[in-house]
Scaffold this active site. Structure first.
Site, mmCIF file in Angstrom:
data_model
loop_
_atom_site.group_PDB
_atom_site.id
_atom_site.type_symbol
_atom_site.label_atom_id
_atom_site.label_comp_id
_atom_site.label_asym_id
_atom_site.label_seq_id
_atom_site.Cartn_x
_atom_site.Cartn_y
_atom_site.Cartn_z
ATOM 1 N N LYS A 180 0.842 -1.199 0.000
ATOM 2 C CA LYS A 180 0.000 0.000 0.000
ATOM 3 C C LYS A 180 0.877 1.248 0.000
ATOM 4 O O LYS A 180 1.912 1.288 0.677
ATOM 5 C CB LYS A 180 -0.923 -0.029 1.225
ATOM 6 C CG LYS A 180 -1.973 1.082 1.248
ATOM 7 C CD LYS A 180 -2.946 0.912 2.405
ATOM 8 C CE LYS A 180 -3.972 2.048 2.456
ATOM 9 N NZ LYS A 180 -4.965 1.869 3.522
ATOM 10 N N SER A 192 -9.937 2.388 2.535
ATOM 11 C CA SER A 192 -8.975 3.053 1.672
ATOM 12 C C SER A 192 -8.012 2.106 0.974
ATOM 13 O O SER A 192 -7.330 2.494 0.042
ATOM 14 C CB SER A 192 -8.178 4.054 2.511
ATOM 15 O OG SER A 192 -7.390 3.364 3.470
ATOM 16 N N SER A 209 -10.656 0.154 6.794
ATOM 17 C CA SER A 209 -9.982 0.222 5.492
ATOM 18 C C SER A 209 -9.284 -1.052 5.033
ATOM 19 O O SER A 209 -8.768 -1.111 3.927
ATOM 20 C CB SER A 209 -8.963 1.368 5.480
ATOM 21 O OG SER A 209 -9.627 2.602 5.447
#
Length: 490
Positions: free
Chosen positions: A78, A158, A182
Site C-alpha cells: 500500500k 482506503s 480500510s
C-alpha cells in the site's frame, strides 16, 4: 504448468520448496499480469527490476536450503508504507516526488522473511475514504462485476488498490492499513480476506499517518491461511513505535485447526440496523448457522454504545488527521507552490496539494480541536470511545468472538456515492467500533449476493487474540468455500 499467479501464498511456498518453479518465474508471471491489468489502476508505482533482483536473491537462498518464511513470494505494498528508494505518496499530490530514505518496519519485516516487492498499490488519499476514489492517481476499479453487467464498481477503501490487486491475481498478497474499516471493507467488496490486528500488534513506524490512535497495519490475502502467513511476518514489537506491544507473535497458521466446538460466538443486536438489505441479513444468518453446525454456541449480546461509534469516530479521526497533516507545508519535501512569502507558500501548497476529502477532514478536525469546541466535541468523543471499549470488555466476559456483517451492502457502482460524504461515511458502520476499541477484526468472504458480487462477514476478537479469529475465520471459509477468481474483463 498452472498459471503461477493462480497459486495462493501457501501453494506458491510449497511449489518453490519442491523446486517446481523458481521465484524468478513466479515473479515474472506477476509482472506480466500487472502489465495486463492497467485498466484496474491498482498500482501507482511498479518495481519490476527491483522485484526480479529480489526474486533472484530468493532463488539463490532456496538453492542453498536457506529459505525464509516468505521466500520468493511476490507482494504488493500500500502506498502509505515508506519503502527505501521507492516513492511513497499516500496517493496525494502534496507528496509529489517524495522518495523515502528508510524502510517501514512492517515492510522491512517482510523483506527480512524473503518476500518480493512488485510495487506500490493505490489507496484513498491519506487513507481517507471508503472507495479509493479520492486517490490523486484516479479511482481503482473492482475486478468483480455484477453478472451480465459491464458497469465498473468500487473496490472499497482506503486499501482498495490492495484488495483489487489480490482479487485480480496481480499480487500474491498485499499490505494494507485500517483506521475505521480500510482493510475489512475492501476485503468484503472484493472477495478477499483482510485482518485488522489489535492496535499495537504491528509497528506503525514508517507508515504515513492518518489518525495515530486508530491506524493499524494488516494484510489482505486470498485465503485465511495466506492472511495468517503474512500476519506472522508483519507483526513485531518495535522500539521506534512506542505504541507497539512487546508480546510474542504466535504462529497464526498453526491456529487453523478447524475446531471451534464449545466456542461462544456473540451476535450483537445493535448491528441489525434500519434499512440493511435483506441479503446482508440472510448472509449473516447463514454465517451463524455455519458456526453453529461446527459446534459453536451462539449467544445474543448487546453493545449499546454502537450507535455513537460513527459520530465519535468522525470527530477523533479528523482531529488527529488535522494534527498529523500539519507537517505537509512545502518546506522540506513533496509539492511546493511558490508564494510571495512563507505564509503564502504554505497556503498555496496546501490548497493545491490536498484533495477535497482531505481538506474536509482537516477542517472538521481543526474545528473540533479549536478553543471553545475541544471540550464539547473532542473530549466527549474520547469519553464515548472509553464506553465503546467497556461494551466490548463486558461482552467478552461471556463470548470468545463476535460475528457481524462486514459491510452494509456489496460493492456499489463507481462515482455513485462520492457526492454524499455522510452516506459514504456510513460504509464504516460495522467496522469503526473495532478501531475505537483497539480490537482485532477479520473479514471473510461468505458467498455472493443475487448479482454475483462478493459478500463478507466480520469476526471481532479480544485484544491480542488473533489466533481465535483465524481459527473461527477458517471454519467460516471452509463452510462458504473459497471464491474463484473474478471473470477477467480487463
Amino acid at each position: 504448468m498452472t498459471d503461477l499467479t493462480s497459486l495462493t501464498i501457501a501453494e506458491a511456498r510449497e511449489g518453490l520448496a519442491k523446486k517446481e518453479f523458481t521465484a524468478t518465474e513466479l515473479t515474472t508471471s506477476y509482472i506480466t499480469a500487472i502489465d495486463g491489468a492497467n485498466e484496474l489502476n491498482a498500482y501507482v508505482t511498479k518495481t519490476p527490476e527491483k522485484a526480479l533482483e529480489m526474486a533472484k536473491a530468493s532463488d539463490e537462498r532456496i538453492a542453498k536450503g536457506e529459505a525464509r518464511p516468505l521466500e520468493g513470494i511476490p507482494l504488493g505494498i500500500k502506498d502509505l508504507y515508506c519503502t527505501k528508494g521507492v516513492g511513497a505518496y499516500a496517493c496525494s499530490h502534496i507528496l509529489d516526488g517524495f522518495t523515502p530514505e528508510y524502510e517501514s518496519t512492517v515492510t522491512q519485516n517482510l523483506w527480512d522473511d524473503g518476500a518480493v516487492m512488485l510495487g506500490k498499490l493505490a489507496m484513498d488519499e491519506f487513507a481517507m475514504g471508503s472507495t479509493t476514489e479520492t486517490s490523486y492517481f484516479g479511482p481503482v476499479k473492482n475486478p468483480w462485476r455484477a453478472e451480465g453487467e459491464s458497469i465498473d464498481r468500487v473496490p472499497g477503501g482506503s486499501s482498495g488498490g490492495s484488495a483489487a490487486a489480490v482479487a485480480a491475481r496481480i499480487c500474491a498478497g498485499a499490505t494494507a492499513s485500517d483506521t475505521g474499516g480500510s482493510i475489512r471493507q475492501p476485503a468484503a467488496f472484493t472477495g478477499t480476506v483482510g485482518i485488522k490486528p489489535t492496535y499495537g500488534r504491528c509497528s506503525r513506524w514508517g507508515m504515513i499517518a492518518f489518525a495515530s490512535s486508530l491506524d493499524q497495519a494488516g494484510p489482505i490475502a486470498r485465503t485465511v491461511r495466506d492472511a495468517a502467513i503474512m500476519m506472522k511476518s508483519m507483526a513485531s514489537v518495535d522500539a521506534k513505535d512506542t505504541t507497539s506491544v512487546d508480546l510474542p507473535v504466535p504462529d497464526y497458521e498453526a491456529a487453523l485447526t478447524g475446531d471451534i466446538k464449545g466456542m461462544k460466538v456473540g451476535i450483537p443486536k445493535e448491528y441489525r440496523v434500519d434499512g440493511m438489505p435483506e441479503e446482508v441479513e440472510a448472509n449473516w444468518q447463514q454465517g451463524i448457522d455455519w458456526l453453529k453446525a461446527a459446534g459453536a454456541e451462539i449467544v445474543d449480546i448487546s453493545l449499546p454504545m454502537t450507535k455513537y461509534a460513527l459520530p465519535a469516530y468522525y470527530i477523533v479521526a479528523p482531529a488527529e488527521a488535522s494534527s498529523n497533516l500539519a507537517r505537509y507545508d512545502g518546506v522540506k519535501y513533496g509539492l511546493r507552490v511558490n508564494g510571495n512569502d512563507i505564509i503564502d507558500m504554505y497556503e498555496k501548497t496546501r490548497a493545491a496539494g490536498f484533495g477535497s476529502e482531505v481538506k474536509r477532514r482537516i477542517l472538521i478536525g481543526t474545528y473540533v480541536l479549536s478553543a471553545g469546541y475541544y471540550d464539547a466535541y473532542y473530549l466527549r468523543a474520547q469519553k464515548i470511545r472509553s464506553l465503546i471499549k467497556q461494551d466490548f470488555e463486558k461482552a467478552f466476559q461471556s463470548v470468545d468472538t463476535i460475528l457481524t456483517p462486514a459491510t452494509p451492502s456489496a460493492a456499489f457502482e463507481l462515482n455513485k456515492e462520492i457526492t454524499d460524504p455522510v452516506e459514504m461515511y456510513l460504509n464504516d458502520i460495522f467496522t469503526v467500533t473495532v478501531n475505537m476499541a483497539g480490537l482485532p477484526g477479520i473479514s471473510v468472504p461468505s458467498g455472493k449476493n443475487g448479482q454475483g458480487l462478493p459478500m463478507g462477514l466480520q469476526l471481532i476478537g479480544k485484544a491480542f487474540d488473533e489466533e481465535t479469529l483465524f481459527r473461527t475465520a477458517g471454519v467460516l471459509e471452509d463452510a462458504a468455500g473459497i471464491l474463484e477468481a473474478p471473470t477477467k474483463w480487463w
